[in-house]
Design an enzyme around this catalytic site. Structure first.
Site, PDB file in Angstrom:
ATOM      1  N   GLU A 296       0.816  -1.213   0.000  1.00 15.26           N
ATOM      2  CA  GLU A 296       0.000   0.000   0.000  1.00 15.26           C
ATOM      3  C   GLU A 296       0.852   1.265   0.000  1.00 15.26           C
ATOM      4  O   GLU A 296       0.510   2.254  -0.634  1.00 15.26           O
ATOM      5  CB  GLU A 296      -0.878   0.044   1.261  1.00 15.26           C
ATOM      6  CG  GLU A 296      -1.823  -1.097   1.423  1.00 15.26           C
ATOM      7  CD  GLU A 296      -2.404  -1.098   2.813  1.00 15.26           C
ATOM      8  OE1 GLU A 296      -3.612  -0.846   2.921  1.00 15.26           O
ATOM      9  OE2 GLU A 296      -1.656  -1.331   3.780  1.00 15.26           O
ATOM     10  N   GLY A 390      -5.501  -1.889   5.298  1.00 12.94           N
ATOM     11  CA  GLY A 390      -5.389  -2.915   4.274  1.00 12.94           C
ATOM     12  C   GLY A 390      -4.887  -4.244   4.789  1.00 12.94           C
ATOM     13  O   GLY A 390      -4.699  -5.180   4.003  1.00 12.94           O
TER      14      GLY A 390
END
Length: 507
Positions: A296, A390
């Site tokens: 990410e 995430g």
């Protein structure tokens, strides 16, 4: 280069205005999609101007002025902090790390929806958030045809632009224009039953476009800014972080020798923070070369790895750099532009891609229980910290899911290993490895009782190990069920004890 020279579209040059004028276009009750992911690429001026407007409105005694704020992930004090300070947020999602937001969430004065980051775009397209009124998006330039050069994060910007009735653009001249070409925006996603495979088979592949598409008629305001991203310095790795990193590297070496990992490992996903950075630093000092990252966030540690050749390419949706990291990036941006790809987060976090690539996911945790369930979000079961982010996208779908934490917190008063977690974000089925400075527990292929002994013996702090073994043995002897033995009357007593006495240790 001046800010003005970055707005090359004649029609949009006519829409340049102040932040106050742009903020006046956002009505009370609006649902607003804002750019930003881990303190990068968020709008710097319009949220503050809107906060001042809300403050002035609420001072009149009129009905409260609040909006719904949707972003990619956490932002910064200029956005979350200022709007939360004036009680201007009705609903916040999908992730936050602001202390004022956190306080309002935990006192019940702000609604908060904590989501897997890969699912936010799908939720928006399915209508679960209602109509999006306005998108406020930071970019680093506007091209002659009106296409947008993305900033230091991509996040959910594609979705917000597509979903919003109106778009406000902040053109930030502080962001280096030499980032152009680093981004990869994919326009091939769709809702079921019209989905097609995401054809990413390597972390370094490009499948999209360099620019964001935005209909010129949607843009109602363009605001010029010249402000840096939030750039908090990372702490130097402490002893606990270094020991955790050592355990993980020893594990990698063993897996390579057993033939379960290639010598280049598999694509790395790294959560944000000091422990993940310590792991990256340790990898960079080891024998590894030509590793890849499908993650990410690009942190300082990944820049060092890219520069040294330990890492050949890094795919992410955002940066999260310290002041030193930003200086390094800008000084060597040509090198990094060739090795970094920034994608939208429904691709950077896509479960299909994470499963295909076999991602090695390393993320932090608040606590784990003896059977391998992990709590990433709630302190003592009820108080939200930041959110799941995430970590779930990668933990469930990666080849390896590694969760890390020091074995104690609050000067040894809290154990990170407990009989039962006070909130479950990652079930025992999604957690492969648990690591503390005490050791590494490999839970793959183990039954619940085998996992319990592995976690207690490898990961628990000595101050709590005997207490955990005593709980486990008495649970086994209770006769209530031997698959996952628990004493329900005591399972959360450690948390209750801390709430009452300030420590998990028995008197």
């Amino acid at each position: 280069m001046s800010t003005e020279s970055r707005i090359l579209c004649p029609q949009l040059q006519q829409k340049v205005m102040s932040a106050d004028e742009a903020a006046a276009m956002i009505p009370a009750g609006a649902t607003v999609g804002m750019s930003g992911f881990t303190g990068a690429g968020y709008p710097k001026a319009v949220p503050g101007a809107l906060a001042e407007r809300i403050k002035a409105h609420n001072a009149t005694g009129a009905a409260p002025f609040r909006i719904n704020v949707l972003t990619g992930a956490s932002t910064a004090p200029e956005l979350d902090g200022k709007l939360a300070e004036v009680d201007g947020i009705e609903l916040r999602l999908p992730f936050q790390s602001d202390p004022i937001c956190r306080d309002r969430i935990n006192t019940g004065s702000m609604n908060y929806t904590d989501l897997h980051l890969s699912e936010v775009s799908q939720y928006a397209w399915s209508g679960f958030f209602g109509k999006m009124d306005i998108a406020v998006i930071e970019v680093i330039g506007i091209r002659e045809d009106g296409s947008l050069i993305p900033s230091s994060s991509v996040g959910n910007n594609k979705t917000w632009i597509e979903q919003a009735d109106k778009v406000i653009l902040e053109v930030n001249s502080k962001q280096p224009l030499r980032m152009e070409g680093m981004h990869d925006v994919y326009y091939g996603t769709a809702l079921p039953p019209h989905r097609k495979p995401i054809m990413l088979t390597e972390a370094g592949q490009r499948i999209g476009e360099h620019y964001l598409r935005c209909p010129i008629e949607k843009v109602v305001a363009v605001v010029e800014t010249d402000s840096p991203d939030r750039n908090s310095p990372f702490k130097k790795p402490d002893d606990a972080s270094r020991k955790i990193a050592e355990h993980i590297l020893e594990f990698f070496d063993r897996e390579i020798k057993l033939g379960r990992l290639p010598k280049e490992l598999l694509p790395l996903q790294s959560g944000v923070g000091n422990i993940p950075n310590a792991v990256l630093e340790a990898l960079d000092s080891g024998p590894y070369k030509n590793l890849t990252a499908y993650t990410e966030v690009i942190q300082d540690g990944m820049l060092k790895m890219l520069k040294s050749g330990t890492l050949s390419v890094a795919s992410a949706t955002s940066f999260s750099l310290s002041p030193d990291g930003i200086a390094e990036f800008e000084e060597n941006i040509e090198l990094y532009r060739e090795k970094i790809i920034l994608r939208q987060q429904d691709i950077s976090n896509h479960p299909e891609v994470a499963r295909r690539l076999g991602v090695i996911a390393t993320n932090g945790m608040i606590e784990a229980d003896i059977y391998g369930n992990v709590n990433s979000t709630h302190v003592m079961g009820t108080r939200m910290m930041n959110g799941i982010g995430g970590s779930g996208d990668f933990a469930r779908n990666g080849y390896l899911s590694i969760f890390m934490s020091p074995s104690t917190a609050k000067d040894g008063k809290i154990s990170a290993i407990v009989p039962m977690v006070s909130h479950v974000d990652h079930t025992e089925h999604d957690v492969k490895i648990i690591v503390t400075e005490q050791g590494l527990a490999d839970l793959r292929g183990l039954s619940p009782r085998q996992r319990a002994l592995e976690v207690i013996n490898k990961c628990a702090h000595p101050d709590f190990k005997a207490q955990l073994l005593d709980y486990y043995e008495r649970a086994c002897a209770s006769g209530r069920g031997m698959h996952t033995p628990h004493l329900l009357s005591e399972a959360l007593s450690w948390h209750e004890r801390f709430e009452q006495t300030g420590t998990m240790k028995p008197e």
